[in-house]
Design a protein around this motif. Structure first.
Motif, PDB file in Angstrom:
ATOM      1  N   VAL A  22       0.686  -1.364  -0.061  1.00 41.74           N
ATOM      2  CA  VAL A  22       0.017  -0.088   0.134  1.00 41.74           C
ATOM      3  C   VAL A  22       0.759   1.166   0.014  1.00 41.74           C
ATOM      4  CG1 VAL A  22      -1.419   1.170   1.349  1.00 41.74           C
ATOM      5  CG2 VAL A  22      -2.080  -1.034   0.763  1.00 41.74           C
ATOM      6  N   LEU A  23       1.929   1.311   0.853  1.00 41.36           N
ATOM      7  CA  LEU A  23       2.820   2.329   0.887  1.00 41.36           C
ATOM      8  C   LEU A  23       3.606   2.594  -0.506  1.00 41.36           C
ATOM      9  CD1 LEU A  23       4.150   2.175   4.563  1.00 41.36           C
ATOM     10  CD2 LEU A  23       2.641   3.763   3.754  1.00 41.36           C
ATOM     11  N   HIS A  24       4.094   1.526  -1.232  1.00 38.92           N
ATOM     12  CA  HIS A  24       4.590   1.413  -2.329  1.00 38.92           C
ATOM     13  C   HIS A  24       3.694   2.075  -3.580  1.00 38.92           C
ATOM     14  CE1 HIS A  24       7.999   0.086  -4.929  1.00 38.92           C
ATOM     15  NE2 HIS A  24       7.044  -0.374  -5.506  1.00 38.92           N
ATOM     16  N   ILE A  25       2.476   1.766  -3.544  1.00 31.28           N
ATOM     17  CA  ILE A  25       1.420   2.098  -4.440  1.00 31.28           C
ATOM     18  C   ILE A  25       1.254   3.827  -4.285  1.00 31.28           C
ATOM     19  CG2 ILE A  25      -1.010   2.050  -5.207  1.00 31.28           C
ATOM     20  CD1 ILE A  25      -0.510  -0.868  -4.663  1.00 31.28           C
ATOM     21  N   LEU A  26       1.216   3.990  -2.837  1.00 37.47           N
ATOM     22  CA  LEU A  26       1.113   5.536  -2.451  1.00 37.47           C
ATOM     23  C   LEU A  26       2.101   6.376  -3.065  1.00 37.47           C
ATOM     24  CD1 LEU A  26      -0.397   7.731  -0.933  1.00 37.47           C
ATOM     25  CD2 LEU A  26       0.594   6.827   1.014  1.00 37.47           C
ATOM     26  N   GLY A  27       3.251   6.013  -2.660  1.00 34.04           N
ATOM     27  CA  GLY A  27       4.504   6.806  -3.049  1.00 34.04           C
ATOM     28  C   GLY A  27       4.635   6.832  -4.645  1.00 34.04           C
ATOM     29  N   THR A  80       8.406   5.004  -2.224  1.00 33.33           N
ATOM     30  CA  THR A  80       8.434   3.715  -2.916  1.00 33.33           C
ATOM     31  C   THR A  80       9.721   3.038  -2.803  1.00 33.33           C
ATOM     32  OG1 THR A  80       7.358   5.355  -4.646  1.00 33.33           O
ATOM     33  CG2 THR A  80       8.359   3.207  -5.430  1.00 33.33           C
ATOM     34  N   VAL A  81      10.870   3.485  -2.783  1.00 33.06           N
ATOM     35  CA  VAL A  81      12.098   2.799  -2.267  1.00 33.06           C
ATOM     36  C   VAL A  81      11.752   2.066  -1.097  1.00 33.06           C
ATOM     37  CG1 VAL A  81      14.600   2.912  -2.183  1.00 33.06           C
ATOM     38  CG2 VAL A  81      13.550   4.094  -3.736  1.00 33.06           C
ATOM     39  N   ALA A  82      11.620   2.782   0.020  1.00 36.39           N
ATOM     40  CA  ALA A  82      11.680   2.046   1.473  1.00 36.39           C
ATOM     41  C   ALA A  82      10.610   1.086   1.328  1.00 36.39           C
ATOM     42  CB  ALA A  82      11.232   2.903   2.403  1.00 36.39           C
ATOM     43  N   SER A  83       9.598   1.322   0.968  1.00 36.72           N
ATOM     44  CA  SER A  83       8.365   0.105   0.818  1.00 36.72           C
ATOM     45  C   SER A  83       8.941  -1.090  -0.220  1.00 36.72           C
ATOM     46  CB  SER A  83       7.083   0.730   0.612  1.00 36.72           C
ATOM     47  OG  SER A  83       7.120   1.095  -0.640  1.00 36.72           O
ATOM     48  N   GLY A  84       9.517  -0.724  -1.069  1.00 34.07           N
ATOM     49  CA  GLY A  84      10.098  -1.615  -2.069  1.00 34.07           C
ATOM     50  C   GLY A  84      11.237  -2.591  -1.536  1.00 34.07           C
TER      51      GLY A  84
END
Length: 186
Positions: A22-27, A80-84
Motif C-alpha cells: 500500500v505504501l509502495h502504491i501511494l509513493g 516507493t524505495v523504502a516500501s520496495g
C-alpha cells in the motif's frame, strides 16, 4: 483492489507485505501522478507557446511548479524505495535467491532502473531546476529545454519500470523449501 490480491495477499508476513505494498502504491502515485501532470503542462506550453514578452514570467511560474513537484517527487521516491526494499526483503531471503531466481533478477532490474530514475531526478534538482527562474528558453540548449527533455526521459523510464513491475507481479517469488519441510500434515 487487485493490487492487494497478489504476492502480498499470500505472503507469510501478510500484514507487513500488504502494508508495504500500500505504501509502495501511494509513493508511486505521488511520483507518477505528479510527473503525468508535468507532462500535460509541458504539452500545453508547447502547443500555446507564450509570446516573447511573457516567457520570463512563464519560466518563473514553471520554476515554482517544478520546485513544488520536486519536493513531492522526493517524498514519493523515498516512500516507493523504502516500501520496495521491505517488500523485496519479505520475498527474497538470501543473495542466492536474488541472483538465481527469475523473480530476484527482475527485482534487480527494477532496482537498477529506479536508481537511474533517481539519478535523473537528482540532476534535475541540483543543476537544471536552479537555472530555470531567470531563463528565457530561446535556446535549444537552455535549461527549460533540458528540463523537458529529462522529464520525457524520466517518464519513458518510469513506464519501463512499471512494465517490469507488471511482469514481476506475475512472476512467482522464490519458494522457501523449509516451509514445506516443516509443514504439518494438516
Amino acid at each position: 483492489p487487485i493490487a492487494l490480491v497478489g504476492h502480498s495477499a499470500s505472503a507469510e508476513n501478510h500484514t507487513e507485505a500488504v502494508t508495504s505494498l500500500v505504501l509502495h502504491i501511494l509513493g508511486l502515485t505521488l511520483w507518477v501522478g505528479g510527473l503525468f501532470v508535468l507532462l500535460l503542462l509541458g504539452l500545453a506550453q508547447w502547443v500555446q507557446k507564450p509570446p516573447r514578452s511573457r516567457r520570463s514570467e512563464t519560466c518563473r511560474e514553471l520554476d515554482l511548479v517544478i520546485r513544488r513537484y520536486s519536493r513531492v517527487a522526493s517524498v514519493g521516491l523515498a516512500l516507493t524505495v523504502a516500501s520496495g526494499v521491505i517488500n523485496g526483503m519479505l520475498r527474497i531471503r538470501n543473495v542466492s535467491e536474488q541472483l538465481t531466481s527469475e523473480y530476484g533478477v527482475m527485482l534487480l532490474v527494477k532496482t537498477g532502473a529506479t536508481v537511474l530514475l533517481a539519478g535523473i531526478g537528482f540532476v534535475l534538482r541540483q543543476w537544471v531546476i536552479p537555472q530555470i527562474r531567470g531563463a528565457d528558453d530561446d535556446s535549444k540548449h537552455g535549461p527549460v529545454t533540458w528540463l523537458w527533455r529529462l522529464i520525457w526521459v524520466e517518464a519513458l523510464l518510469m513506464g519501463a519500470i512499471i512494465g517490469v513491475s507488471t511482469v514481476l507481479a506475475r512472476t512467482a517469488p522464490p519458494s522457501n523449501e523449509q516451509e514445506y519441510i516443516d509443514a504439518t500434515p494438516a
